[in-house]
Design an enzyme around this catalytic site. Sequence first.
Site, PDB file in Angstrom:
ATOM      1  N   ASP A  86       5.911   2.647  -9.567  1.00  0.00           N
ATOM      2  CA  ASP A  86       4.694   3.149  -8.304  1.00  0.00           C
ATOM      3  C   ASP A  86       3.790   2.508  -8.465  1.00  0.00           C
ATOM      4  OD1 ASP A  86       3.356   4.855  -6.313  1.00  0.00           O
ATOM      5  OD2 ASP A  86       5.511   6.634  -6.901  1.00  0.00           O
ATOM      6  N   TYR A  90      10.852   2.630   9.383  1.00  0.00           N
ATOM      7  CA  TYR A  90      11.523   3.173   7.980  1.00  0.00           C
ATOM      8  C   TYR A  90      13.027   3.410   8.871  1.00  0.00           C
ATOM      9  CZ  TYR A  90      12.406   7.245   5.075  1.00  0.00           C
ATOM     10  OH  TYR A  90      12.244   7.769   3.681  1.00  0.00           O
TER      11      TYR A  90
END
Length: 313
Positions: free
Chosen positions: A31, A145
């Site tokens: 991450d 997105y």
Amino acid sequence: MRLLITGAAGFLGSHLSDRFINEGHTVVGMDNLITGNMDNIAHLMGHERFSFVKQDVSNHIYVAGSLDAVLHFASPASPNDYLEHPIPTLKVGSLGTHNTLGLAKVKGARYLLASTSEVYGDPQVNPQPETYWGHVNPIGPRGVYDEAKRFAEAMTLAYQRYHGLETRIVRIFNTYGPRMRLKDGRVVPNFIHQALTGAPLTVYGDGSQTRSFQYYSDLVEGIYRLLLSDEKLPVNIGNPVEMTITDFAHAVVEIARSDSEIIFINPEEERFMDDPKVRRPDISKAKRVLNWEPKVNLADGLAQTVDFFRSRV
Ligand code: UDP
């Protein structure tokens, strides 16, 4: 199995990490922490089968040792987040998908892409089956997105067809539960936060737009089954119980036993532009190929989520 989960410190990535650890597998979590939070995986740190690498998957990634599966869950996912981070959102869906596919290929690992109901855009077909091509505005604020995820699906299928990689694609519909960020801007944390603090619940527009909300544990079960299945084309995983946002606001007020009022506001144009008017998954394919359907109803799921947020408000 030894798996790489990108976005492991996020809402879904951390719950998936828990599931695979609990099933006895080994998880490497990755991450870059732009929207992820180490608190979500604090309980896994130090576990002998869990390790964490802070890295941006949009840059070249290296993971030592063998991998049996790569699950690509890294991406800003709330409209507020991808409006704030449009370029990282486009990069993680494109470059990040390419890098993780390349890694899966060298490791001989199975690949699972986290895609989204946003590939259907503002749909003109309701409910949405996997065969629907969608209705997306590529240059609107959500395009960063939607198009990143559509590109990611195309890239994943190209690796499957051209390189023979074993790939799976889950199209995730609105999902909620503990570990969502209180201020991620999505309707579930917003409404619960407002209900718990006595603030008015802010319904955008006239509140007639619909969504279908699934509890995270149902999604995790669907993803687990999909990874182990033979299904190579996208599968919707979502709860088909559809409701208007106004009805959802009433449900939150009731379950949180709140005195908050419900107000209707027009958010800034960017935020509301291309907001899908309806959304509901057709889950016949998931039922057929995964023998999956959601188990947690809204009242139970919301009660758990309200408890989680109560401790954080
Ligand atoms: N919404 C709302 N009030 C809020 C936040 C969101 O009415 O405080 C609406 C939003 O306009 C959309 C729906 O709730 O119609 C779901 O929004 P969310 O940001 O959760 O995710 P989306 O499904 O749009 O990706």
